[in-house]
Write a protein that holds these residues in place. Sequence first.
Motif, PDB file in Angstrom:
ATOM      1  N   TRP A 137       0.631  -1.126  -0.013  1.00 25.90           N
ATOM      2  CA  TRP A 137      -0.217  -0.116   0.057  1.00 25.90           C
ATOM      3  C   TRP A 137       0.824   1.312   0.193  1.00 25.90           C
ATOM      4  CZ3 TRP A 137      -4.138  -1.466   4.140  1.00 25.90           C
ATOM      5  CH2 TRP A 137      -4.519  -2.726   3.990  1.00 25.90           C
ATOM      6  N   GLU A 181      -3.413  -7.475  -0.930  1.00 26.77           N
ATOM      7  CA  GLU A 181      -5.178  -7.023  -0.605  1.00 26.77           C
ATOM      8  C   GLU A 181      -5.502  -5.851  -1.709  1.00 26.77           C
ATOM      9  OE1 GLU A 181      -6.208  -6.049   3.297  1.00 26.77           O
ATOM     10  OE2 GLU A 181      -5.860  -8.088   3.967  1.00 26.77           O
ATOM     11  N   CYS A 184      -8.305  -3.717  -1.137  1.00 26.10           N
ATOM     12  CA  CYS A 184      -8.381  -2.618  -0.076  1.00 26.10           C
ATOM     13  C   CYS A 184      -7.816  -1.438  -0.917  1.00 26.10           C
ATOM     14  CB  CYS A 184      -7.317  -2.986   1.075  1.00 26.10           C
ATOM     15  SG  CYS A 184      -8.333  -4.214   2.214  1.00 26.10           S
ATOM     16  N   ASN A 310      -5.775 -13.595   3.316  1.00 25.39           N
ATOM     17  CA  ASN A 310      -5.843 -12.999   4.687  1.00 25.39           C
ATOM     18  C   ASN A 310      -7.354 -12.994   5.046  1.00 25.39           C
ATOM     19  OD1 ASN A 310      -3.189 -11.968   4.182  1.00 25.39           O
ATOM     20  ND2 ASN A 310      -3.746  -9.823   3.754  1.00 25.39           N
ATOM     21  N   TRP A 349     -15.159  -6.576  14.442  1.00 25.64           N
ATOM     22  CA  TRP A 349     -15.438  -7.644  13.300  1.00 25.64           C
ATOM     23  C   TRP A 349     -15.768  -8.944  14.030  1.00 25.64           C
ATOM     24  CZ3 TRP A 349      -9.978  -6.781  10.757  1.00 25.64           C
ATOM     25  CH2 TRP A 349      -9.853  -5.743  10.118  1.00 25.64           C
ATOM     26  N   TRP A 430      -3.282   1.609  10.064  1.00 21.82           N
ATOM     27  CA  TRP A 430      -3.970   2.359   8.957  1.00 21.82           C
ATOM     28  C   TRP A 430      -4.725   3.615   9.514  1.00 21.82           C
ATOM     29  CZ3 TRP A 430      -0.599   1.405   5.452  1.00 21.82           C
ATOM     30  CH2 TRP A 430      -0.185   0.219   5.497  1.00 21.82           C
ATOM     31  N   PHE A 438      -2.870  -5.383  17.197  1.00 23.40           N
ATOM     32  CA  PHE A 438      -3.034  -6.773  16.617  1.00 23.40           C
ATOM     33  C   PHE A 438      -1.708  -7.642  17.115  1.00 23.40           C
ATOM     34  CE2 PHE A 438      -6.084  -5.027  13.761  1.00 23.40           C
ATOM     35  CZ  PHE A 438      -6.969  -6.144  13.521  1.00 23.40           C
TER      36      PHE A 438
HETATM   37  C1  FCB Z   1      -5.380  -6.177   6.543  1.00 23.21           C
HETATM   38  C2  FCB Z   1      -4.084  -5.716   6.227  1.00 23.21           C
HETATM   39  C3  FCB Z   1      -2.838  -5.388   7.274  1.00 23.21           C
HETATM   40  C4  FCB Z   1      -3.632  -5.095   8.502  1.00 23.21           C
HETATM   41  C5  FCB Z   1      -4.669  -5.823   8.885  1.00 23.21           C
HETATM   42  C6  FCB Z   1      -5.440  -5.722  10.319  1.00 23.21           C
HETATM   43  O1  FCB Z   1      -6.272  -5.748   5.748  1.00 23.21           O
HETATM   44  O2  FCB Z   1      -3.390  -6.292   5.177  1.00 23.21           O
HETATM   45  O3  FCB Z   1      -1.997  -4.358   7.014  1.00 23.21           O
HETATM   46  O4  FCB Z   1      -4.020  -3.891   8.469  1.00 23.21           O
HETATM   47  O5  FCB Z   1      -5.715  -6.125   7.797  1.00 23.21           O
END
Ligand code: FCB
Length: 469
Positions: A137, A181, A184, A310, A349, A430, A438
């Motif tokens: 990203w 991803e 995203c 993921n 979530w 983010w 996490f």
């Molecule tokens: C995913 C991302 C990672 C992190 C997790 C929680 O979408 O790839 O960077 O933010 O979520």
Amino acid sequence: MTATSRTTASGRFPAAPVPGLPADFRWGVATSAYQIEGAVDTDGRTPSIWDTFCRVPGAVAGGENGDTACDHYHRLAEDVGIIAGLGVDTYRFSLAWPRIQPGGHGPANPRGVAFYDRLVDSLLERGITPWVTLYHWDLPQELEDAGGWPARDTAHRFADYAELAHAALGDRVRHWTTLNEPWCSAMLGYESGVHAPGRKNFGDAMHAVHHLLLGHGLAARRLREAAPEPLELGITLNLGHATPATDHPADAAAARRADGLGTRIYLDPLVHGRYPEDVVADLAARGVTLPVQDGDLAAIATPLDILGVNYYSSHQFSGSAEDGSTTGDDGLPVVRGVSRGLPVTDMGWEIHPEGLTALLLRLHRDYGLPTVITENGAAFADQPVGDGTVPDSDRTAYLDSHIRAVAAARSAGADVRGYFAWSLMDNFEWAFGYDKRFGLVRVDYPTQRRTVKDSGLWYRDTIRLTRSA
Ligand code: FCB
């Protein structure tokens, strides 16, 4: 404190071997560059879209940014020691494009490359396999200024960067993931605007989808051509198992649309070399045409060795709004995620490990690729207690149920080859800033002190017990 300084997960959640996972199952932890490195203007790195986005008032919770993050750039040796202490065999990390190739064009930056040289070498010295993601990203800002992912040229720039990165590290790195991803990047970055670069245009987001996939395909070809020995080449997608909330036809249509834009728009071209017809028709109804040119689909369908998955949650979908209407204010069919009423993580979530088993079996059936779970994990607002430990049993329970869900999918025939926990350590989440934790390792940001949480010790013990079972 490192993972080796305590020997048990203090009995709060005892580790046990996971039946159904073979001795050669790959175990890892994952991170990404912008979320941990800091040092954003060090050694020639230039700004990425995330450096810019973090400066937009209101874009990131608390006005936070990745300027320092976990200061991993300066704490590499300590962090590799912690990774080794967790007993994993693989570390998945990403390269910062604007460190390797400042501005997104021209030659490699030797000072940026030197950091990853040291990282790769220290991992290899410890017997840990480096698993490199090329793009998590952090698009160089100059490329966004030139149009970003909605512009076709960005795909070519990405292929050039991939080749530079491989030239620098390919003598030691065999495992390459092109994109993390793309959903995203496209949807959060260009449709909803909650991620960098913060644009809000559905058509741009769909053009970004195609150019991300094209960039993947062009990069995959370059890496295959350049590699002296076989690579393990893949892409990582964020996936869930989309199901209808009821057997009402409108709910079935909503689940189909969600699956179309969430999963099939990526995997159908990657594996079958074509976009799904229903998705193309739905896009046409919205006045959007994917900007496909001759040869693009052949590039996108360059054979993959592995699919990175993921997984965090799965949603069920309704085709009607709360007032019962099946069409929204925008005139489009309603696609609404509805709660199952399950417990949630700190992200809100829902915790649904059964969805991971179902997803892996569906991927096996429809796409047939070997898979690795490249991210799975949970945010919880855990706190250290007086004795200096971090008793995060919610996270441990989450990891345990999902690892068992992977084993269940394997036992039912899915070719799942590994599991990487997200994340090695607390980091910059983010748009949520540093609030969402996490990590298997706690980071105390003011001091940068690392503490392995009970979940990290549990993970280490689970790996050891499962390998030797
Ligand atoms: C995913 C991302 C990672 C992190 C997790 C929680 O979408 O790839 O960077 O933010 O979520």
